[in-house]
Design a protein around this motif. Structure first.
Motif, PDB file in Angstrom:
ATOM      1  N   LEU A 104       1.436   4.898  -3.195  1.00 13.98           N
ATOM      2  CA  LEU A 104       2.050   3.671  -3.696  1.00 13.98           C
ATOM      3  C   LEU A 104       3.541   3.605  -3.365  1.00 13.98           C
ATOM      4  CD1 LEU A 104       0.439   2.993  -7.207  1.00 13.98           C
ATOM      5  CD2 LEU A 104       0.307   1.568  -5.158  1.00 13.98           C
ATOM      6  N   CYS A 105       4.214   4.741  -3.415  1.00 14.77           N
ATOM      7  CA  CYS A 105       5.637   4.794  -3.047  1.00 14.77           C
ATOM      8  C   CYS A 105       5.827   4.293  -1.624  1.00 14.77           C
ATOM      9  CB  CYS A 105       6.179   6.216  -3.170  1.00 14.77           C
ATOM     10  SG  CYS A 105       6.598   6.705  -4.837  1.00 14.77           S
ATOM     11  N   LEU A 106       5.026   4.813  -0.710  1.00 15.05           N
ATOM     12  CA  LEU A 106       5.127   4.405   0.689  1.00 15.05           C
ATOM     13  C   LEU A 106       4.859   2.909   0.843  1.00 15.05           C
ATOM     14  CD1 LEU A 106       3.793   6.234   3.821  1.00 15.05           C
ATOM     15  CD2 LEU A 106       3.297   3.820   3.511  1.00 15.05           C
ATOM     16  N   MET A 107       3.808   2.430   0.218  1.00 15.67           N
ATOM     17  CA  MET A 107       3.405   1.032   0.387  1.00 15.67           C
ATOM     18  C   MET A 107       4.414   0.079  -0.249  1.00 15.67           C
ATOM     19  SD  MET A 107      -0.707   1.503  -0.232  1.00 15.67           S
ATOM     20  CE  MET A 107      -1.243  -0.070   0.459  1.00 15.67           C
ATOM     21  N   MET A 108       4.914   0.428  -1.420  1.00 16.05           N
ATOM     22  CA  MET A 108       5.841  -0.469  -2.116  1.00 16.05           C
ATOM     23  C   MET A 108       7.239  -0.435  -1.502  1.00 16.05           C
ATOM     24  SD  MET A 108       4.579   0.061  -6.065  1.00 16.05           S
ATOM     25  CE  MET A 108       5.513  -1.315  -6.723  1.00 16.05           C
ATOM     26  N   PHE A 109       7.720   0.731  -1.128  1.00 17.23           N
ATOM     27  CA  PHE A 109       9.013   0.806  -0.454  1.00 17.23           C
ATOM     28  C   PHE A 109       8.934   0.118   0.918  1.00 17.23           C
ATOM     29  CE2 PHE A 109      10.410   4.161  -3.443  1.00 17.23           C
ATOM     30  CZ  PHE A 109      11.708   3.730  -3.663  1.00 17.23           C
TER      31      PHE A 109
END
Length: 446
Positions: A104-109
């Motif tokens: 989620l960090c990768l996708m949201m950032f």
């Protein structure tokens, strides 16, 4: 035994010193390399002009000063936005919403990077969120594969974001000021295409990250640590609201005011002037720092491209392609592939400046009615090429240097590195995804 420990300690210190010297030398070489490139472009451009008997005064009379003006103003305007603290707040909120989950960090950032880069200078945007990202990644104890995947996605999405709007990056500014399409036409054609491309990139790299199976204690600690380090951050919403109004006003002016009445660079300067007055009245101290090296680099690209344009070589190339490829759709697609490879090998800046005369020539021919889509196809090709190699992207080496200097340790305790070699396989995937989607869309709409 003590002697052995002393020897080991001394050897370790020598190793650290050696690594630091090598790092410093590499940094000097990078700086020297960019200065050599700037000088070479001006010198070679001048030599070509003299060889073809082209007066330098003639080159400078047709020079794209408007491109440089918009580029500088947009970077300075980004600095004003950054001073409000909004980018740090968004990064912290994303870390909270993702609950520290790596996928989620990768996708949201990545999504945040696309949206910010579509409006503001992508290098400045990246620099603003990196300190927060580094704190988060260090606490999460990520592995080398995740670091490579995360920043490969960020790099590609900063490119697609930059291509999504006419003022997102240097190539799109060149397109906007060329006259082959309008601000609004480019925005309405390009933004959906690059939003879809970005969504695919986010999905591909997000699924590439393994889902965590732990209890989430470490992730909670990472988010808590991040919030504690930035708990005193002050967000100037009063200033941000006014700057947003100014920015929207600039967008509307670019969209609806004809360029022959008020040129886009004048709108940019007026908007920035109003924004500076707002910051002055609100007593915000703004450090208006610019990377003059990047400005000079782009200035040298524009100079060289203008010289090449006046030689007539690129017009001959455009005529050759038009004479030998009867199908307009195939013609545009061939030019897209050529442009993407030029952008990949020589970086986005030279490609945007050098290939523009070819695009203008084609738009003045039988494909004039499709000039809006041709402009988008050109931008998409440059965008794909700029994601191919580390040196192809404007922010490539800058981002690499910051990542390597952050001392992010992998789960095995070793320092992670992210450079040309580590990005290579990710770059081919980014390039293939972006170019394939762009070619498919052009094949349908033309």
């Amino acid at each position: 035994m003590n002697n052995t420990a002393v020897i080991s300690s001394g050897g370790l210190r020598e190793k650290v010193k050696t690594e630091r010297k090598q790092s410093a030398l590499l940094e000097k070489l990078k700086k020297s390399g960019s200065l050599i490139l700037i000088a070479a472009m001006f010198v070679i451009g001048s030599a070509v002009a003299l060889l073809f008997n082209i007066p330098i005064k003639s080159v400078m009379s047709n020079y794209s000063y408007d491109v440089l003006a918009i580029l500088i103003v947009m970077e300075l305007f980004t600095n004003l936005i950054a001073e409000t603290g909004i980018m740090q707040l968004l990064a912290i909120k994303i870390a909270e919403m993702s609950k520290g989950k790596k996928r989620l960090c990768l996708m949201m950032f990545g999504g945040m990077m696309f949206l910010i880069s579509s409006c503001l200078n992508n290098i400045t945007a990246v620099m603003m969120i990196l300190p927060i990202v580094f704190v988060l990644l260090k606490t999460l104890e990520v592995d080398k594969k995740y670091v490579c995947t995360f920043f490969a996605a960020i790099l590609a999405l900063s490119n697609t974001g930059g291509a999504a709007s006419p003022v997102g990056d240097f190539p799109t500014i060149v397109i906007m000021t060329s006259g082959i399409t309008s601000f609004l036409s480019y925005l309405t054609h390009a933004f959906p295409l690059f939003a879809i491309t970005s969504a695919v990139l986010i999905a591909v790299w997000g699924l590439h990250v393994k889902k965590e199976n732990d209890d989430g204690a470490l992730r909670k600690l990472a988010v808590t640590n991040l919030k504690s380090q930035y708990k005193n951050i002050e967000i100037r919403f009063d200033v941000l609201k006014l700057l947003a109004v100014v920015f929207v006003g600039m967008f509307l002016a670019w969209s609806f005011v004809p360029q022959n009445i008020i040129p886009p660079e004048i709108i940019a300067i007026l908007g920035y002037g109003i924004a500076m007055v707002i910051c002055s009245v609100k007593k915000i101290k703004v450090r208006q720092i610019m990377d003059l090296k990047s400005v000079l680099t782009i200035a040298s690209f524009l100079f060289f491209a203008q010289v090449v344009s006046q030689t007539g070589v690129l017009n001959l190339l455009a005529a050759y392609l038009q004479n030998h490829i009867d199908n307009p759709k195939i013609l545009v697609m061939v030019i897209m592939v050529i442009t993407s490879l030029v952008a990949g090998i020589f970086s986005a800046g030279p490609a945007a400046a050098a290939m523009m005369p070819v695009i203008i020539n084609i738009c003045q021919g039988p494909l004039g009615g499709q000039s809006d889509w041709i402009a988008v196809a050109y931008a998409a090709a440059i965008c794909a090429g700029s994601s191919l190699f580390m040196w192809s992207a404007t922010a490539g080496f800058i981002l690499s240097g910051k990542v390597n200097g952050a001392d992010i340790e992998a789960e095995d305790g070793k320092k992670t590195s992210w450079g040309v070699g580590q990005y290579l396989k990710y770059g081919f995937v980014n390039y293939a995804i972006q170019l394939s989607i762009a070619l498919a869309v052009i094949a349908v709409v033309l």
